[in-house]
Write an enzyme that holds these catalytic residues in place. Structure first.
Site, mmCIF file in Angstrom:
data_model
loop_
_atom_site.group_PDB
_atom_site.id
_atom_site.type_symbol
_atom_site.label_atom_id
_atom_site.label_comp_id
_atom_site.label_asym_id
_atom_site.label_seq_id
_atom_site.Cartn_x
_atom_site.Cartn_y
_atom_site.Cartn_z
ATOM 1 N N CYS A 159 -13.144 23.556 -47.615
ATOM 2 C CA CYS A 159 -12.853 22.578 -46.671
ATOM 3 C C CYS A 159 -11.803 22.849 -45.935
ATOM 4 O O CYS A 159 -11.416 22.835 -44.677
ATOM 5 C CB CYS A 159 -13.205 20.976 -46.956
ATOM 6 S SG CYS A 159 -12.022 20.645 -48.048
ATOM 7 N N GLU B 208 -14.469 12.548 -46.115
ATOM 8 C CA GLU B 208 -13.876 13.893 -45.899
ATOM 9 C C GLU B 208 -14.530 14.862 -45.582
ATOM 10 O O GLU B 208 -15.600 15.208 -46.371
ATOM 11 C CB GLU B 208 -13.167 14.176 -47.413
ATOM 12 C CG GLU B 208 -12.202 12.953 -48.022
ATOM 13 C CD GLU B 208 -10.831 12.863 -47.237
ATOM 14 O OE1 GLU B 208 -10.625 13.962 -46.517
ATOM 15 O OE2 GLU B 208 -10.220 12.093 -47.482
HETATM 16 P P1 NAD Z 1 -23.246 18.132 -47.858
HETATM 17 O O1 NAD Z 1 -23.003 17.505 -46.370
HETATM 18 O O2 NAD Z 1 -24.651 19.096 -47.443
HETATM 19 O O3 NAD Z 1 -23.714 17.411 -48.966
HETATM 20 C C1 NAD Z 1 -22.547 16.522 -49.459
HETATM 21 C C2 NAD Z 1 -23.149 15.588 -50.460
HETATM 22 O O4 NAD Z 1 -23.889 14.700 -49.564
HETATM 23 C C3 NAD Z 1 -24.154 15.939 -51.297
HETATM 24 O O5 NAD Z 1 -24.326 15.383 -52.394
HETATM 25 C C4 NAD Z 1 -25.778 15.754 -50.623
HETATM 26 O O6 NAD Z 1 -26.822 15.652 -51.493
HETATM 27 C C5 NAD Z 1 -25.411 14.595 -50.023
HETATM 28 N N1 NAD Z 1 -26.063 14.165 -49.042
HETATM 29 C C6 NAD Z 1 -26.928 14.916 -48.209
HETATM 30 N N2 NAD Z 1 -27.675 14.315 -47.251
HETATM 31 C C7 NAD Z 1 -27.593 13.128 -47.552
HETATM 32 C C8 NAD Z 1 -28.017 11.800 -46.872
HETATM 33 N N3 NAD Z 1 -28.923 12.001 -45.945
HETATM 34 N N4 NAD Z 1 -27.474 10.705 -47.370
HETATM 35 C C9 NAD Z 1 -26.400 10.636 -48.374
HETATM 36 N N5 NAD Z 1 -26.063 11.525 -48.864
HETATM 37 C C10 NAD Z 1 -26.480 12.649 -48.446
HETATM 38 O O7 NAD Z 1 -22.129 19.328 -47.871
HETATM 39 P P2 NAD Z 1 -22.136 20.425 -49.056
HETATM 40 O O8 NAD Z 1 -22.834 21.477 -48.571
HETATM 41 O O9 NAD Z 1 -22.436 19.972 -50.423
HETATM 42 O O10 NAD Z 1 -20.703 20.979 -48.960
HETATM 43 C C11 NAD Z 1 -20.161 21.615 -47.779
HETATM 44 C C12 NAD Z 1 -19.279 20.799 -46.835
HETATM 45 O O11 NAD Z 1 -18.357 19.883 -47.498
HETATM 46 C C13 NAD Z 1 -18.638 21.472 -45.985
HETATM 47 O O12 NAD Z 1 -19.014 21.139 -44.702
HETATM 48 C C14 NAD Z 1 -17.025 21.170 -46.277
HETATM 49 O O13 NAD Z 1 -16.319 21.405 -45.363
HETATM 50 C C15 NAD Z 1 -17.221 19.846 -46.657
HETATM 51 N N6 NAD Z 1 -16.093 19.355 -47.722
HETATM 52 C C16 NAD Z 1 -14.972 18.437 -47.235
HETATM 53 C C17 NAD Z 1 -14.122 18.428 -47.907
HETATM 54 C C18 NAD Z 1 -12.698 17.396 -47.642
HETATM 55 O O14 NAD Z 1 -12.174 17.059 -48.420
HETATM 56 N N7 NAD Z 1 -12.621 17.314 -46.426
HETATM 57 C C19 NAD Z 1 -14.011 19.229 -49.257
HETATM 58 C C20 NAD Z 1 -14.931 19.757 -49.655
HETATM 59 C C21 NAD Z 1 -16.332 20.179 -49.079
#
Ligand code: NAD
Length: 475
Positions: free
Chosen positions: A279, A245
């Site tokens: 998002c 997502e």
């Molecule tokens: P992010 O991608 O930076 O982090 C998300 C999660 O992934 C965190 O727990 C982070 O620690 C983890 N992560 C980071 N690097 C990783 C790696 N190398 N391997 C595994 N896990 C890793 O996102 P964010 O800044 O926390 O959130 C914002 C983003 O999330 C925005 O792009 C937003 O659109 C998206 N989002 C999508 C939805 C949806 O349902 N489509 C909902 C909410 C947020």
């Protein structure tokens, strides 16, 4: 300051092997409010081993047992809604109305998941002699973002448990208080050890281990598109099932027959929900050329009436941004919008007057935006909206679909038949006409770069199940 120095692994709060510490600020004041000791690879491996041991038993448990566990977590959570609300607001500045809505929804998710735990969900006859059985896929790694951690933890874990999976959760490291509060609820619910494990750790350490470890069989990830791609690449080596997502740049189409007294509050609400850190935010507002001046004036009036302030003020419609890093990122997008020639209608660079201390951003609208400008193409994740003018319905559909993303879309208009005809042509996982609808049984997910797979309801449950067909030849 709250010190969080334990991790919830195998049904117990333990001192982690990891020693790295992280400090978190209240985004409205800049004051350090939390220090968390992070888990490392060893803690992650221990949690995965515990979840695998628990899976052997839980996957064979009766459906009644699954329903009982889901109910127990729901009941323990509802006892703690007030402290949870306070934590959510303090930790990342969510306006109270939004935090309240998300929290109720999160608590309800345990009951919605419970509804699905019926014999016919997991076993049915396709035709005589052909039976389909749906087995739990195994141990699920649940990796989620900070923009309302409690909600993501509940929605993902409730579905996984309903499917018969055990879980290793890695919620965002920026949400330590929320994550810890949820772990306490899981502990209070008294499930057997290892069914739910919660790791507080960074993505590159704990997230990476979850993604690569063969003891994880399914990844459900919510977060940015860049990290989602990285996870999918790493996960394929052990052939994990993956649901992603990801980000969005959703359009809000105001039709030429729209009544502005409804349309403007609707598009501003969906554009700026969760202070723009959503998002599903409708950040591209598509307006008809024939009513351009009138709509722009109404948008300006509408956004300038929205109060920016800390979550402690119940009237705040827009709160601070989660971190200084995100604040700076949003500022750079506003700068880029100005440089690329978009016209600033309201808002702009720097803090709103009187709110210089926290990570507050001026709610900003750009007009005369070209759909290919950076501010219209990329996800900003803050209160910054782009207004794009279209000629007719076909042009609106073309612009709406001319995006790398396809998560949500919104339409405001009087002629519902026409609005639905537009909706059917949009490339988006969810389309809301004339109002925001929250339906936890309808699929949620994105087209294109917004992800792979769906969450919620039957679709979400199937993502944690492995179908198996049994044929019986009768001689
Ligand atoms: P992010 O991608 O930076 O982090 C998300 C999660 O992934 C965190 O727990 C982070 O620690 C983890 N992560 C980071 N690097 C990783 C790696 N190398 N391997 C595994 N896990 C890793 O996102 P964010 O800044 O926390 O959130 C914002 C983003 O999330 C925005 O792009 C937003 O659109 C998206 N989002 C999508 C939805 C949806 O349902 N489509 C909902 C909410 C947020």
């Amino acid at each position: 300051m709250q010190i969080i120095d334990k991790q919830f692994i195998n049904g117990t709060f333990i001192t982690p092997h990891g020693i790295q510490q992280l400090e978190l600020e209240n985004p409205a004041t800049g004051e350090i409010i939390t220090r968390v000791t992070l888990a490392d690879e060893t803690d992650t491996q221990n949690a995965i081993a515990a979840a695998n041991a628990a899976f052997k038993i839980y996957s064979q448990a009766s459906l009644e047992t699954r329903r009982d566990y889901l109910q127990r977590i729901h009941d323990k959570m509802t006892e703690r809604l007030d402290p949870l609300l306070e934590i959510i607001s303090n930790e990342y500045g969510a306006p109270q109305w939004f935090a309240q809505f998300a929290l109720q929804d999160a608590a309800r998710s345990w009951l919605v998941a419970r509804e699905q735990v019926n014999p016919e969900t997991f076993r049915y006859n396709l035709k005589e002699g052909t039976e389909v059985i749906l087995d739990p896929v195994g141990v699920a790694g649940l990796i989620s973002p900070w923009n309302i951690s409690v909600w993501f933890m509940c929605v993902k874990a409730s579905t996984a448990l309903a499917a018969g999976c055990t879980v290793v959760m890695k919620p965002s490291e920026l949400s330590a208080r929320q994550n810890n509060a949820m772990a306490e609820i899981f502990n209070d619910a008294g499930l057997p050890p290892g069914i739910i494990n919660v790791l507080q750790g960074t993505g590159d350490v704990v997230g990476s281990e979850i993604t690569r470890n063969p003891g994880i069989h399914k990844i459900s990830f919510t977060g940015s598109t860049a990290i989602g791609k990285l996870i999918a690449r790493q996960a394929v080596d052990s052939m994990k099932r993956v649901t992603l997502e990801l980000g969005g740049k959703s359009p809000s189409i105001i039709m030429d027959d729209a009544q502005l007294e409804n349309a403007i509050p609707f598009v501003l609400q969906v554009g700026l929900q969760n202070s723009g850190q959503s998002c599903t935010a409708g950040t591209r507002i598509l307006i008809p050329e024939s009513r351009e001046a009138e709509i722009i004036e109404a948008l300006k009036k509408g956004i300038e009436a929205m109060k920016v302030g800390p979550s402690t003020d119940p009237d705040s419609a827009i709160g601070p941004i989660v971190s200084k890093k995100q604040y700076e990122r949003i500022q750079s997008y506003i700068k880029k919008g100005i440089e690329e020639g978009a016209e600033l209608l309201t808002g702009g660079l720097a803090h709103p007057e009187g709110l210089e201390k926290g990570n507050f951003v001026k709610p900003t609208i750009f007009v005369k935006v070209d759909n290919h400008m950076t501010i219209a193409a990329e996800e900003i994740f803050g209160p910054v909206l782009s207004v794009i003018t279209y000629k007719d319905d076909a042009d609106a559909i073309r612009i709406a679909n001319d995006s790398a993303y396809g998560l949500h879309a919104y339409i405001a208009g009087a002629d519902i038949k026409r609005a639905k005809a537009i909706a059917e042509k949009l490339q988006a996982g969810r389309i809301a006409i004339n109002g925001f609808v929250d339906e936890p049984r309808a699929p949620f997910g994105g087209f294109k770069q917004s992800g792979i797979g769906r969450e919620f309801g039957k679709f979400g449950l199937e993502a944690f199940l492995e179908p198996k067909a049994i044929f019986e030849v009768r001689n």
